[in-house]
Design a protein around this motif. Structure first.
Motif, PDB file in Angstrom:
ATOM      1  N   UNK A 196       0.815  -1.215   0.000  1.00 42.97           N
ATOM      2  CA  UNK A 196       0.000   0.000   0.000  1.00 42.97           C
ATOM      3  C   UNK A 196       0.849   1.265   0.000  1.00 42.97           C
ATOM      4  N   UNK A 197       0.246   2.322  -0.501  1.00 48.80           N
ATOM      5  CA  UNK A 197       0.787   3.670  -0.330  1.00 48.80           C
ATOM      6  C   UNK A 197      -0.243   4.452   0.468  1.00 48.80           C
ATOM      7  N   UNK A 198       0.208   5.045   1.562  1.00 51.43           N
ATOM      8  CA  UNK A 198      -0.691   5.741   2.480  1.00 51.43           C
ATOM      9  C   UNK A 198      -0.513   7.246   2.288  1.00 51.43           C
ATOM     10  N   UNK A 199      -1.627   7.957   2.119  1.00 51.97           N
ATOM     11  CA  UNK A 199      -1.586   9.429   2.071  1.00 51.97           C
ATOM     12  C   UNK A 199      -2.784   9.983   2.828  1.00 51.97           C
ATOM     13  N   UNK A 200      -2.627  11.220   3.301  1.00 53.68           N
ATOM     14  CA  UNK A 200      -3.694  11.859   4.051  1.00 53.68           C
ATOM     15  C   UNK A 200      -4.060  13.211   3.468  1.00 53.68           C
ATOM     16  N   UNK A 201      -5.194  13.726   3.908  1.00 59.52           N
ATOM     17  CA  UNK A 201      -5.779  14.942   3.348  1.00 59.52           C
ATOM     18  C   UNK A 201      -5.177  16.192   3.958  1.00 59.52           C
ATOM     19  N   UNK A 202      -5.304  17.287   3.227  1.00 63.85           N
ATOM     20  CA  UNK A 202      -5.008  18.621   3.742  1.00 63.85           C
ATOM     21  C   UNK A 202      -6.165  19.528   3.338  1.00 63.85           C
ATOM     22  N   UNK A 203      -6.375  20.568   4.124  1.00 66.44           N
ATOM     23  CA  UNK A 203      -7.469  21.490   3.822  1.00 66.44           C
ATOM     24  C   UNK A 203      -8.269  21.880   5.054  1.00 66.44           C
ATOM     25  N   UNK A 204      -7.643  21.734   6.208  1.00 64.47           N
ATOM     26  CA  UNK A 204      -8.348  21.957   7.469  1.00 64.47           C
ATOM     27  C   UNK A 204      -8.843  23.373   7.660  1.00 64.47           C
ATOM     28  N   UNK A 205      -8.255  24.322   6.959  1.00 62.32           N
ATOM     29  CA  UNK A 205      -8.685  25.723   7.091  1.00 62.32           C
ATOM     30  C   UNK A 205      -9.838  26.037   6.139  1.00 62.32           C
ATOM     31  N   UNK A 206     -10.286  25.028   5.404  1.00 62.87           N
ATOM     32  CA  UNK A 206     -11.364  25.241   4.440  1.00 62.87           C
ATOM     33  C   UNK A 206     -12.590  24.376   4.752  1.00 62.87           C
ATOM     34  N   UNK A 207     -12.594  23.770   5.931  1.00 64.49           N
ATOM     35  CA  UNK A 207     -13.768  23.023   6.340  1.00 64.49           C
ATOM     36  C   UNK A 207     -14.014  21.758   5.541  1.00 64.49           C
ATOM     37  N   UNK A 208     -12.971  20.982   5.324  1.00 63.41           N
ATOM     38  CA  UNK A 208     -13.181  19.685   4.673  1.00 63.41           C
ATOM     39  C   UNK A 208     -13.278  18.609   5.747  1.00 63.41           C
ATOM     40  N   UNK A 209     -13.646  17.421   5.355  1.00 60.97           N
ATOM     41  CA  UNK A 209     -13.754  16.290   6.276  1.00 60.97           C
ATOM     42  C   UNK A 209     -12.522  15.420   6.087  1.00 60.97           C
ATOM     43  N   UNK A 210     -11.679  15.353   7.107  1.00 59.50           N
ATOM     44  CA  UNK A 210     -10.373  14.719   6.974  1.00 59.50           C
ATOM     45  C   UNK A 210     -10.444  13.237   6.677  1.00 59.50           C
ATOM     46  N   UNK A 211      -9.383  12.744   6.046  1.00 62.83           N
ATOM     47  CA  UNK A 211      -9.334  11.315   5.736  1.00 62.83           C
ATOM     48  C   UNK A 211      -7.915  10.849   5.505  1.00 62.83           C
ATOM     49  N   UNK A 220      -2.584   1.825  -8.152  1.00 62.98           N
ATOM     50  CA  UNK A 220      -3.212   3.085  -7.792  1.00 62.98           C
ATOM     51  C   UNK A 220      -4.670   2.946  -7.391  1.00 62.98           C
ATOM     52  N   UNK A 221      -5.134   1.711  -7.273  1.00 60.08           N
ATOM     53  CA  UNK A 221      -6.528   1.510  -6.855  1.00 60.08           C
ATOM     54  C   UNK A 221      -6.649   1.743  -5.347  1.00 60.08           C
ATOM     55  N   UNK A 222      -7.664   2.495  -4.957  1.00 64.83           N
ATOM     56  CA  UNK A 222      -7.833   2.756  -3.527  1.00 64.83           C
ATOM     57  C   UNK A 222      -8.269   1.486  -2.809  1.00 64.83           C
ATOM     58  N   UNK A 223      -7.603   1.185  -1.689  1.00 65.37           N
ATOM     59  CA  UNK A 223      -7.951  -0.008  -0.913  1.00 65.37           C
ATOM     60  C   UNK A 223      -8.870   0.328   0.249  1.00 65.37           C
ATOM     61  N   UNK A 224      -8.624   1.442   0.873  1.00 65.15           N
ATOM     62  CA  UNK A 224      -9.563   1.904   1.904  1.00 65.15           C
ATOM     63  C   UNK A 224      -9.417   3.400   2.110  1.00 65.15           C
ATOM     64  N   UNK A 225     -10.461   3.980   2.667  1.00 70.65           N
ATOM     65  CA  UNK A 225     -10.428   5.371   3.127  1.00 70.65           C
ATOM     66  C   UNK A 225     -10.960   5.394   4.550  1.00 70.65           C
ATOM     67  N   UNK A 226     -10.241   6.059   5.420  1.00 75.33           N
ATOM     68  CA  UNK A 226     -10.663   6.207   6.807  1.00 75.33           C
ATOM     69  C   UNK A 226     -10.956   7.682   7.052  1.00 75.33           C
ATOM     70  N   UNK A 227     -12.221   8.005   7.246  1.00 74.24           N
ATOM     71  CA  UNK A 227     -12.565   9.382   7.612  1.00 74.24           C
ATOM     72  C   UNK A 227     -12.253   9.607   9.086  1.00 74.24           C
ATOM     73  N   UNK A 228     -11.683  10.758   9.366  1.00 71.62           N
ATOM     74  CA  UNK A 228     -11.287  11.058  10.740  1.00 71.62           C
ATOM     75  C   UNK A 228     -12.306  11.960  11.443  1.00 71.62           C
ATOM     76  N   UNK A 229     -13.433  12.193  10.783  1.00 72.54           N
ATOM     77  CA  UNK A 229     -14.609  12.757  11.450  1.00 72.54           C
ATOM     78  C   UNK A 229     -15.761  11.794  11.160  1.00 72.54           C
ATOM     79  N   UNK A 230     -16.373  11.253  12.213  1.00 74.73           N
ATOM     80  CA  UNK A 230     -17.418  10.244  11.983  1.00 74.73           C
ATOM     81  C   UNK A 230     -18.712  10.862  11.464  1.00 74.73           C
ATOM     82  N   UNK A 231     -19.433  10.058  10.703  1.00 69.93           N
ATOM     83  CA  UNK A 231     -20.786  10.447  10.290  1.00 69.93           C
ATOM     84  C   UNK A 231     -21.756  10.180  11.442  1.00 69.93           C
ATOM     85  N   UNK A 232     -22.922  10.751  11.388  1.00 70.85           N
ATOM     86  CA  UNK A 232     -23.917  10.447  12.419  1.00 70.85           C
ATOM     87  C   UNK A 232     -24.139   8.940  12.539  1.00 70.85           C
ATOM     88  N   UNK A 233     -24.120   8.461  13.775  1.00 71.20           N
ATOM     89  CA  UNK A 233     -24.331   7.034  14.026  1.00 71.20           C
ATOM     90  C   UNK A 233     -23.053   6.247  14.172  1.00 71.20           C
TER      91      UNK A 233
END
Lengths: 562, 154
Positions: A196-211, A220-233
């Motif tokens: 795997x190649x692991x990368x993370x998001x940037x954009x915290x000053x623009x109100x994005x949902x981190x991952x 280059x196929x995505x194997x998983x995405x982990x959101x670091x802000x949970x959805x309701x539930x």
């Protein structure tokens, strides 16, 4: 009028340069090899040198006795042409990698180079074109590449993960992983784990949902995405307003490379601030998993445990910075983290249990954290239009620039920033791609200083500090030569005695340091490499030097050959 | 390819901003025309840009593309001086040298959405007016979007 003169077809710019277009084949870097990176100290094959993020080189040719003869071996200049995004905020922030004598390094503006580590000769280059108008909170920067599986991986300003052929620099694949219309971008150095190649998001000053994302290194196929802000539930969603939209813009971005424990198969990812940064009234609750270390199962992308350093952050105290892994003398598997909030945390990395917390900066006014981890906010912007001053400022007692560990001393060497700031809450509505701070912020122009702190993570004791007129805004590097290397904002690159903090050597590089030095050797000669170039989020970590000279040179030092 | 006209053009002219050595020394960047690329059946988006005589401007100076991808520009120098173009491109910028009264092509790969700039990097052609924009519309693929409801935009 005669026929037009045939101007032909536009050709790659690099064809009008001395660049070779070919690097020698290097031995393959794979998961097995990265796990044992410490056993090949002549190379630096992953972002932190090793998965544990210790940033320690076992090379000792350059040591306390010889360092006074350390001199430039070669210099590489990045340069730029034409208009590019963040043209006043670019910075050379990367940590170079070296495999079998070939250096792979990224610079501002989507550039990647393969360079002869001995001579500085440019072997190949690749430049990813990113739009001029991409949203960048903190400058046109990139922190480095990953090398493995015959490829070089980079995460671009416009949030593409690209894979290049390690020998030629030719593009192998290009995957879009972020939404630039939402304000997402990319600056992190990727990490190779398994296939795997692991990368993370940037954009915290623009109100994005981190991952955090894992991609198949070959396809280059995505194997998983982990959101670091949970959805309701989802677990943790109870820390966000029930009836609101706050989670959708919650932040918790992952713009610094995680460390990794191969036995536990856990990635230790630091997460960024909640959004809006300073207006907590629209996001009541602790706001998980912002400002946290999250332990993520590398196989599935599931969060196994978390520890939140600043619940319900109101000061922009990202916790994205590294989680340094080390073991206690009794074998307990620990994790060290020096947070923006001015406290140094030691956790049990098997379960996230707090082992120890103590301040590592001199001035903390935002609140306090008790020895058992209880957080008590004291000073924060909660009244519209009322200025509030606090220490540390939003760049923190330590920003993303990394600390380093010496197995010889058992100490961790921390680059410390002593800078305060004033924030005035100014509520605003959310709109995609528009900065979403919820405050006006002015970082102090004076009353600042910095130091390298030598900290015993087992006791919390500061053994020594090397004080500097200006805050420390670059990563430290330790070596088996008993040295701690540190770049200063005013351009000096210094070597300190790891036992005493005495300055043994320095060299003026001509522009401030905001990068991560590393070490390697070729044919028995040890080198220290450090990108220089003052820039990035200077208005955040040291606005007192906003007028300092920019630059984009990579310096490589060695002892004289004779 | 089409060009648009507006009151803005008249305002720029009245202010002396749309030509060489009028109010200022050079021509204010971005004051040329707007053009639109046409997408061929092969998926390549094509457009033509000219440098008119003594104007030191790429015309049109703003080219709009429906989305990122492969583009092919025809570049024509109708000026009586020599210029060039350094253009953004994934992999490496591309350069073409354009002597007086010459014509060439540039094949580029650029991602969208977003704006890129190119210019004639000889002397200070870029400052005098020979800096122009390639503007890409569209959205990122669904796989790259955040898992959240649609959000308000400015």
């Amino acid at each position: 009028m005669t026929d037009y003169v045939d101007a032909g077809e536009a050709v790659p710019h690099k064809t009008l340069s001395a660049v070779k277009g070919q690097a020698p084949q290097v031995s393959n870097v794979d998961y097995e090899r990265i796990q044992n990176a410490a056993s090949e100290p002549h190379n630096w094959i992953t972002y932190y040198g090793t998965y544990d993020a210790q940033r320690h080189s076992r090379l000792d040719q350059i040591n306390k006795d010889t360092v006074k003869r350390l001199s430039p071996a070669w210099v590489f200049q990045a340069g730029s042409t034409g208009l590019h995004s963040g043209s006043s905020t670019y910075s050379f922030e990367a940590s170079p990698l070296v495999v079998d004598g070939v250096m792979f390094v990224s610079g501002p503006e989507g550039k990647v180079w393969a360079i002869d580590g001995k001579t500085g000769e440019e072997l190949w280059r690749y430049k990813h074109a990113s739009p001029y108008d991409v949203s960048l909170c903190c400058g046109n920067v990139n922190r480095g590449v990953a090398v493995g599986h015959g490829k070089v991986y980079m995460y671009t300003l416009n949030a593409h993960l690209i894979a290049l052929d390690a020998e030629t620099g030719d593009l192998v694949w290009d995957v879009t992983n972020g939404d630039v219309r939402a304000g997402e971008s990319g600056s992190v150095a990727p990490l190779i784990v398994k296939d795997k190649v692991i990368v993370g998001s940037a954009g915290g000053e623009f109100g994005v949902r981190g991952h955090l994302d894992a991609f198949d290194a070959q396809t280059g196929e995505r194997q998983w995405r982990c959101y670091t802000v949970p959805k309701p539930g989802e677990p943790g969603s109870e820390t966000w307003p029930d009836d609101g939209e706050a989670w959708q813009r919650g932040g918790a971005n992952c713009w610094i490379t995680p460390s990794y424990d191969p036995e536990l198969e856990l990635l230790f990812q630091g997460t960024g601030n909640p959004a809006p940064d300073f207006d907590g009234g629209v996001r009541e609750g602790d706001n998980l998993y912002t400002d946290s270390t999250v332990a993520i199962d590398v196989n599935t992308g599931e969060i196994r445990w978390h520890y939140q350093f600043t619940p319900h952050d109101l000061w922009d105290y990202d916790s994205t910075m590294e989680n340094l892994l080390f073991d206690a003398p009794d074998g307990r598997k620990l994790l060290a983290h020096a947070d923006k909030n001015g406290y140094f945390f030691v956790l049990d990395r098997t379960n996230g249990e707090l082992v120890r917390v103590f301040p590592f900066v001199d001035r903390i006014t935002w609140g306090d954290i008790s020895p058992d981890g209880k957080v008590t906010p004291k000073v924060y912007p909660d009244e519209e239009g009322v200025p509030v001053h606090f220490w540390p400022g939003p760049a923190g007692g330590k920003e993303w620039t990394h600390m380093a560990y010496s197995p010889n001393t058992g100490l961790i060497y921390v680059p410390v920033q002593e800078v305060g700031a004033t924030a005035t809450r100014r509520r605003r509505e959310f709109k995609e791609s528009i900065p979403y701070w919820g405050a006006g912020v002015a970082v102090d122009l004076d009353d600042h200083y910095g130091f390298v702190a030598a900290i015993d993570p087992l006791t919390g004791e500061e053994k020594w500090r090397w004080r500097n007129e200006y805050p420390m805004c670059a990563s430290t590097l330790t070596t088996a030569g008993g040295l701690v290397f540190q770049g200063t904002p005013t351009g000096e690159f210094v070597a300190l005695d790891e036992q005493t903090g005495e300055k043994l050597w320095s060299f003026q590089c001509g522009s401030g340091h905001h990068s991560s030095p590393m070490s390697y050797s070729i044919d028995g000669r040890q080198y220290i490499a450090v990108p220089t170039g003052w820039g990035g989020w200077v208005e955040g970590f040291l606005p007192g030097l906003l007028g300092a000279a920019a630059g984009d040179a990579l310096f490589v030092f060695a002892l004289p050959e004779n | 390819m089409t060009a648009t006209d507006s009151d803005r053009e008249s305002e720029l002219h009245a202010a002396g901003l749309d030509g060489q050595n009028r109010t200022a020394l050079g021509r204010l960047l971005g004051t040329g025309g707007i053009g639109y690329a046409e997408e061929g059946s092969d998926g390549v988006m094509r457009a033509t840009v000219r440098i008119p005589e003594d104007q030191l401007v790429w015309e049109p100076s703003i080219l709009v593309f429906p989305h990122g991808g492969e583009i092919e520009l025809t570049l024509i120098n109708d000026d009586k001086n020599t210029h060039c173009a350094v253009l953004p491109n994934n992999g490496d910028p591309k350069i073409i040298w354009m002597v007086n009264h010459s014509k060439g092509t540039a094949r580029l790969n650029l991602g969208g959405p977003g704006t890129y700039y190119y210019g004639s990097t000889t002397g200070n052609d870029e400052g005098r007016g020979l800096t122009a924009a390639l503007v890409f519309g569209g959205e990122v693929p669904d796989s790259a979007k955040l898992d959240r409801p649609p959000q308000p935009r400015p």
